[in-house]
Write an enzyme that holds these catalytic residues in place. Structure first.
Site, PDB file in Angstrom:
ATOM      1  N   CYS A 142      44.568  30.708  44.708  1.00 16.82           N
ATOM      2  CA  CYS A 142      45.584  31.691  44.328  1.00 16.82           C
ATOM      3  C   CYS A 142      46.971  31.371  44.883  1.00 16.82           C
ATOM      4  O   CYS A 142      47.971  31.403  44.162  1.00 16.82           O
ATOM      5  CB  CYS A 142      45.137  33.091  44.754  1.00 16.82           C
ATOM      6  SG  CYS A 142      44.355  33.161  46.376  1.00 16.82           S
ATOM      7  N   HIS A 235      50.311  37.638  47.128  1.00 17.55           N
ATOM      8  CA  HIS A 235      50.471  36.649  48.192  1.00 17.55           C
ATOM      9  C   HIS A 235      51.937  36.217  48.255  1.00 17.55           C
ATOM     10  O   HIS A 235      52.503  35.761  47.251  1.00 17.55           O
ATOM     11  CB  HIS A 235      49.606  35.414  47.929  1.00 17.55           C
ATOM     12  CG  HIS A 235      48.133  35.637  48.056  1.00 17.55           C
ATOM     13  ND1 HIS A 235      47.574  36.818  48.507  1.00 17.55           N
ATOM     14  CD2 HIS A 235      47.081  34.804  47.793  1.00 17.55           C
ATOM     15  CE1 HIS A 235      46.263  36.701  48.523  1.00 17.55           C
ATOM     16  NE2 HIS A 235      45.936  35.492  48.091  1.00 17.55           N
TER      17      HIS A 235
END
Length: 340
Positions: A142, A235
């Site tokens: 990710c 993130h």
């Protein structure tokens, strides 16, 4: 309409696949597969649904199947945990299925493309040289996805000598039940198992080039430090990059804003702008910007020039949409567009 199955359908990434595939113009979910503990139950009973939308009624009533290659479908999406994904995906591949996997198990296999369509679409051609009746395409970690999307226009315009990245990664990246509340509340955990290793090798494969049916990895060095923070989704990456050629903040921002290499393909899941540069001293922020482009855009900001070839900036990626299920679906759309 392509019939698709989801492996690992009850987990957080599996749930994102279900969300993003609702009313999809190319794909229709015909099978939901999970562990033996869930097999035989209706999906609504088997899954601990964690998204902020209701389970689609049709999905709720579907009976979960075991992860066995006996499904009448065209494509398989894998949201399986990496510790079990490898042999299961191998079974499906040997049985002739085309698999789009979010798992890490086969990402670095020599004949398996590791793809972010805006970054290295040409790597999909590796599937032509895979042995056996099935095909396997993977998407990266990710955080890696957010990093390579931001690095690609820099690399194309100015070259890259080295990269250092520090991540602040959301708790949803650990799956469910994930990180214990007593560990993460009022805290930052400065370690995520295998994460730094992934971030230091996967971008080199993605930003490499196809040479004689193999990937020649990019040559620059990457140093990564990964941290788990008490944020639900999104993130945030603090990136330091040294370019090969002289550059400026204005030129790099222009490269970000002009970056849209697959726009002509009109893929359903592709965002209008894959990179969104945000002006301001305190952006991007996960809470405010993770859902830009329906969660498929990477937002960048706070670019600062250190010297004529060194820069730092922030990048934000929605870890379960662009950073997982969304990228796998975009890979499948690109594959269908190019090869079927």
């Amino acid at each position: 309409m392509k019939k698709v199955a989801i492996l690992g359908a009850t987990g957080l990434v599996g749930q994102r696949f279900i969300q993003l595939l609702q009313n999809h113009p190319y794909f229709e979910i015909v099978a939901l597969c999970a562990s033996d503990n869930s097999a035989g139950l209706k999906y609504a009973q088997a899954a601990r649904w964690k998204l902020d939308i209701p389970i689609p009624s049709k999905i709720a009533e579907m009976v979960v199947r075991p992860c066995k290659p006996d499904i009448d479908c065209d494509y398989v999406f894998s949201a399986l945990p990496s510790d079990v994904a490898g042999p299961i995906e191998d079974e499906f591949r040997k049985a002739g299925y085309t698999i789009f996997s979010n798992a890490a198990s086969h990402r670095l296999d020599e004949d398996v493309p590791l793809v972010v369509p805006e970054v290295n679409l040409d790597h999909l051609e590796l599937v032509k040289h895979q042995k056996g009746p099935g095909k396997l395409v993977t998407n990266p970690n990710c955080s890696t996805i957010g990093l390579v999307m931001a690095l690609k226009p820099i690399m194309d315009n100015f070259g890259i000598e080295s990269v250092t990245v520090v991540t602040m990664q959301a708790i949803s990246g650990a799956g469910y039940p994930g990180v214990a509340s007593l560990d993460i509340l009022d805290n930052v955990i400065p370690f995520i198992k295998n994460e730094e290793e992934k971030m230091m090798i996967e971008p080199k494969k993605i930003l490499g080039k196809v040479v004689e049916n193999k990937i020649e990895y990019a040559k620059f060095d990457i140093v990564a430090q990964c941290n788990r923070v008490p944020v639900q989704d999104g993130h945030l990456l603090s990136v330091f990059v040294e370019t090969s050629l002289k550059a400026s903040t204005e030129k790099i921002i222009k490269a970000f804003e002009e970056f849209n290499p697959i726009k002509h393909m009109n893929l359903p899941t592709a965002p209008e702008k894959p990179l969104i540069y945000l002006e301001g001293v305190d952006v991007p922020q996960p809470k405010l910007h993770r859902n830009l482009g329906n969660g498929m855009s990477v937002s960048v900001g706070r670019i600062v020039q250190i010297n004529e070839r060194k820069f730092r900036f922030l990048a934000l990626v929605h870890n379960t949409i662009r950073g997982a299920a969304g990228c796998a679906i975009l890979n499948a759309e690109a594959y269908k567009h190019l090869y079927e």
